[in-house]
Design a protein around this motif. Structure first.
Motif, PDB file in Angstrom:
ATOM      1  N   ARG A 141      91.328  57.713  -0.395  1.00 21.78           N
ATOM      2  CA  ARG A 141      91.295  56.575  -1.318  1.00 21.78           C
ATOM      3  C   ARG A 141      90.118  56.788  -2.257  1.00 21.78           C
ATOM      4  O   ARG A 141      89.040  57.184  -1.814  1.00 21.78           O
ATOM      5  CB  ARG A 141      91.131  55.264  -0.560  1.00 21.78           C
ATOM      6  CG  ARG A 141      92.338  54.868   0.262  1.00 21.78           C
ATOM      7  CD  ARG A 141      92.207  53.460   0.803  1.00 21.78           C
ATOM      8  NE  ARG A 141      91.011  53.274   1.607  1.00 21.78           N
ATOM      9  CZ  ARG A 141      90.764  52.170   2.298  1.00 21.78           C
ATOM     10  NH1 ARG A 141      91.604  51.165   2.264  1.00 21.78           N
ATOM     11  NH2 ARG A 141      89.657  52.081   3.013  1.00 21.78           N
ATOM     12  N   TRP A 142      90.304  56.531  -3.519  1.00 21.07           N
ATOM     13  CA  TRP A 142      89.221  56.732  -4.470  1.00 21.07           C
ATOM     14  C   TRP A 142      89.293  55.670  -5.565  1.00 21.07           C
ATOM     15  O   TRP A 142      90.343  55.079  -5.823  1.00 21.07           O
ATOM     16  CB  TRP A 142      89.280  58.128  -5.082  1.00 21.07           C
ATOM     17  CG  TRP A 142      90.591  58.495  -5.721  1.00 21.07           C
ATOM     18  CD1 TRP A 142      91.662  59.118  -5.122  1.00 21.07           C
ATOM     19  CD2 TRP A 142      90.982  58.256  -7.079  1.00 21.07           C
ATOM     20  NE1 TRP A 142      92.692  59.271  -6.020  1.00 21.07           N
ATOM     21  CE2 TRP A 142      92.301  58.759  -7.225  1.00 21.07           C
ATOM     22  CE3 TRP A 142      90.349  57.682  -8.171  1.00 21.07           C
ATOM     23  CZ2 TRP A 142      92.994  58.691  -8.430  1.00 21.07           C
ATOM     24  CZ3 TRP A 142      91.031  57.600  -9.379  1.00 21.07           C
ATOM     25  CH2 TRP A 142      92.343  58.117  -9.486  1.00 21.07           C
ATOM     26  N   SER A 143      88.137  55.430  -6.160  1.00 22.84           N
ATOM     27  CA  SER A 143      88.077  54.458  -7.251  1.00 22.84           C
ATOM     28  C   SER A 143      86.904  54.799  -8.152  1.00 22.84           C
ATOM     29  O   SER A 143      85.930  55.419  -7.719  1.00 22.84           O
ATOM     30  CB  SER A 143      87.926  53.032  -6.711  1.00 22.84           C
ATOM     31  OG  SER A 143      86.693  52.888  -6.035  1.00 22.84           O
ATOM     32  N   ALA A 145      84.421  52.967 -11.303  1.00 21.60           N
ATOM     33  CA  ALA A 145      84.042  51.767 -12.042  1.00 21.60           C
ATOM     34  C   ALA A 145      83.255  52.191 -13.272  1.00 21.60           C
ATOM     35  O   ALA A 145      82.410  53.090 -13.207  1.00 21.60           O
ATOM     36  CB  ALA A 145      83.193  50.848 -11.168  1.00 21.60           C
ATOM     37  N   SER A 152      87.902  49.453 -14.374  1.00 27.94           N
ATOM     38  CA  SER A 152      87.883  50.073 -13.047  1.00 27.94           C
ATOM     39  C   SER A 152      89.310  50.478 -12.685  1.00 27.94           C
ATOM     40  O   SER A 152      90.288  49.933 -13.219  1.00 27.94           O
ATOM     41  CB  SER A 152      87.321  49.110 -11.993  1.00 27.94           C
ATOM     42  OG  SER A 152      88.140  47.965 -11.865  1.00 27.94           O
ATOM     43  N   HIS A 153      89.394  51.420 -11.809  1.00 27.89           N
ATOM     44  CA  HIS A 153      90.716  51.904 -11.401  1.00 27.89           C
ATOM     45  C   HIS A 153      90.583  52.556 -10.038  1.00 27.89           C
ATOM     46  O   HIS A 153      89.564  53.170  -9.714  1.00 27.89           O
ATOM     47  CB  HIS A 153      91.257  52.917 -12.409  1.00 27.89           C
ATOM     48  CG  HIS A 153      92.589  53.493 -12.027  1.00 27.89           C
ATOM     49  ND1 HIS A 153      93.735  52.739 -11.988  1.00 27.89           N
ATOM     50  CD2 HIS A 153      92.952  54.746 -11.637  1.00 27.89           C
ATOM     51  CE1 HIS A 153      94.759  53.505 -11.616  1.00 27.89           C
ATOM     52  NE2 HIS A 153      94.293  54.721 -11.384  1.00 27.89           N
ATOM     53  N   GLY A 154      91.602  52.418  -9.220  1.00 23.73           N
ATOM     54  CA  GLY A 154      91.611  53.055  -7.910  1.00 23.73           C
ATOM     55  C   GLY A 154      92.997  53.543  -7.566  1.00 23.73           C
ATOM     56  O   GLY A 154      93.998  53.060  -8.105  1.00 23.73           O
ATOM     57  N   SER A 155      93.052  54.501  -6.665  1.00 25.65           N
ATOM     58  CA  SER A 155      94.337  55.043  -6.252  1.00 25.65           C
ATOM     59  C   SER A 155      94.173  55.729  -4.904  1.00 25.65           C
ATOM     60  O   SER A 155      93.080  55.751  -4.326  1.00 25.65           O
ATOM     61  CB  SER A 155      94.865  56.032  -7.303  1.00 25.65           C
ATOM     62  OG  SER A 155      96.198  56.409  -6.997  1.00 25.65           O
ATOM     63  N   ARG A 156      95.252  56.280  -4.422  1.00 27.66           N
ATOM     64  CA  ARG A 156      95.246  57.008  -3.146  1.00 27.66           C
ATOM     65  C   ARG A 156      96.005  58.307  -3.327  1.00 27.66           C
ATOM     66  O   ARG A 156      97.071  58.333  -3.956  1.00 27.66           O
ATOM     67  CB  ARG A 156      95.893  56.155  -2.053  1.00 27.66           C
ATOM     68  CG  ARG A 156      95.861  56.776  -0.661  1.00 27.66           C
ATOM     69  CD  ARG A 156      96.206  55.725   0.377  1.00 27.66           C
ATOM     70  NE  ARG A 156      96.269  56.286   1.723  1.00 27.66           N
ATOM     71  CZ  ARG A 156      96.399  55.545   2.826  1.00 27.66           C
ATOM     72  NH1 ARG A 156      96.475  54.226   2.721  1.00 27.66           N
ATOM     73  NH2 ARG A 156      96.441  56.112   4.014  1.00 27.66           N
TER      74      ARG A 156
END
Length: 202
Positions: A141-143, A145, A152-156
């Motif tokens: 998992r990463w994000s 900012a 901001s954005h995050g994904s896996r």
């Protein structure tokens, strides 16, 4: 009988001392291989964005010096007389910074002590980094900012890399390859709109 027992104890102690004095083989993660994605396959990130990689979280069961070469359910297979040259969390962060620098340019990947403020703070948590049944599985998992633009954005990202053998050297090579693919996924989605902010300020 009593005499032979007393003589046997020093003999065993000498053997154990000899084994303990023999240092283990040390294995380090190699540098990240180049990206396999061509310029046409991977969208470019904002060319002005600078990035700082925060601490990479590695599961505690993997962040020791013993090298895990396999996994069967909840059972880990550990290599004998071989250890990592550095803690996996440190090695993983080193390889990821290198992979990001290859893709973004060294000047855009900030390191500790750099006086500049990064446009994007990148955080990564590895949920799995397990060699099993001829392949290494990475699940992360990463994000990121962006303080300046409030984005901001995050994904896996899940990656599977084939392993030629269940050896420490093969695990190290596959790990760097998996981290390289993770870097591809992160860079493809890195957006802070720094260019738009700079234009708006003029």
């Amino acid at each position: 009988m009593h005499r032979s027992f007393r003589l046997a104890i020093p003999g065993i102690a000498l053997v154990l001392a000899s084994c303990a004095s023999s240092p283990p083989t040390l294995v380090a993660l190699p540098s990240a291989p180049p990206s396999t994605a061509s310029a046409g396959e991977q969208p470019g990130s904002d060319p002005m964005t600078t990035v700082r990689l925060r601490r990479v979280h590695v599961p505690d069961y993997l962040d020791g010096l013993p090298v895990v070469t396999g996994r069967d359910g909840q059972v880990l297979v550990v290599a004998g007389r071989t250890e990592w040259a550095e803690r996996p969390s440190q090695g993983v962060a080193r390889v990821l910074r290198d992979a990001l620098a290859q893709r973004l340019g060294s000047s855009r990947v900030l390191i500790a002590g750099d006086g500049r403020r990064a446009d994007a703070d990148l955080s990564i948590e590895l949920l799995a980094l397990d060699p099993s049944r001829g392949a290494l599985m990475l699940d992360a998992r990463w994000s990121f900012a962006c303080p300046g633009t409030a984005l901001s954005h995050g994904s896996r990202t899940a990656v599977q890399v084939p392993m030629r053998a269940a050896t420490p050297e093969a695990v190290a090579t596959a790990t760097s390859e998996a981290l390289s693919q993770l870097a591809d996924a992160v860079v493809a989605e890195l957006r802070c709109d720094v260019g738009a902010q700079a234009r708006a300020s003029h």
